[in-house]
Scaffold this active site. Structure first.
Site, mmCIF file in Angstrom:
data_model
loop_
_atom_site.group_PDB
_atom_site.id
_atom_site.type_symbol
_atom_site.label_atom_id
_atom_site.label_comp_id
_atom_site.label_asym_id
_atom_site.label_seq_id
_atom_site.Cartn_x
_atom_site.Cartn_y
_atom_site.Cartn_z
ATOM 1 C CG ASP A 1 -3.492 3.330 -1.679
ATOM 2 O OD1 ASP A 1 -4.525 2.692 -1.409
ATOM 3 O OD2 ASP A 1 -2.774 3.845 -0.805
ATOM 4 C CG ASP B 1 -1.797 1.076 1.445
ATOM 5 O OD1 ASP B 1 -2.917 0.963 0.937
ATOM 6 O OD2 ASP B 1 -1.420 2.057 2.105
ATOM 7 C CG ASP C 1 -4.039 8.985 -12.157
ATOM 8 O OD1 ASP C 1 -4.560 8.372 -11.196
ATOM 9 O OD2 ASP C 1 -4.695 9.500 -13.082
ATOM 10 C CG ASN D 1 -5.238 11.143 -5.254
ATOM 11 O OD1 ASN D 1 -4.580 11.539 -6.195
ATOM 12 N ND2 ASN D 1 -6.094 10.163 -5.349
#
Length: 163
Positions: free
Chosen positions: A81, A38, A55, A46
């Site tokens: 993620d 993770d 991204d 984000n």
């Protein structure tokens, strides 16, 4: 079969491959290590830098993970993620542990370069567990890796925990 963003297996393909590999491990007595990995603090990243930055981080991490996957091993994007790696243990599993530690180090030491040239450093947490098949299901082995991932997060992130 492939995740559109990262180019690695998508979750459905990963589940199918994992079921096949668990059956193979049970038949052959081989050890399969499953690592759930993770990106630490992905949501705040984000939120702060935008989805393009998120991204770029996902692509970067997938690239590092894919670069470190040996023939016969594989990688899937498991969730937002999260990535799932399946690694066949050799040499008592110590090689797998070194591989996962090398991956975490490589990600931490090499920033994600955003389109505007800005650099972001990310870290990974992971949980890894071994299976010999033994009539285990995809759900049970993933749940065990997920529990170990949460232990890594609780211990302060930027680490891989093994069972």
């Amino acid at each position: 079969m492939k995740d559109y963003l990262t180019g690695v297996y998508n979750r459905r393909a990963g589940e199918e491959r994992l079921a096949e590999d668990l059956a193979r491990a049970e038949r052959s007595g081989s050890i399969l290590t499953l690592a759930l990995i993770d990106i630490d603090q992905f949501k705040p990243l984000n939120d702060r830098y935008g989805h393009q930055a998120g991204d770029a981080c996902l692509k970067h991490v997938a690239s590092v993970l894919q670069h470190n996957v040996r023939e016969g091993d594989w990688l899937a994007r498991w969730g937002g993620d999260e990535f799932l790696m399946a690694l066949w243990a050799t040499g008592g599993g110590h090689q797998v542990q070194r591989t996962l530690e090398r991956i975490a180090e490589e990600v931490a030491e090499n920033p994600v370069v955003l389109p505007g040239g800005q650099k972001l450093w990310v870290t990974l947490s992971g949980g890894a567990s071994q299976s010999t098949g033994d009539s285990e299901t995809v759900e049970s082995v993933v749940a065990r890796a997920d529990q170990v991932l949460y232990q890594a997060k609780e211990k302060g992130k930027n680490r891989i925990v093994y069972v």
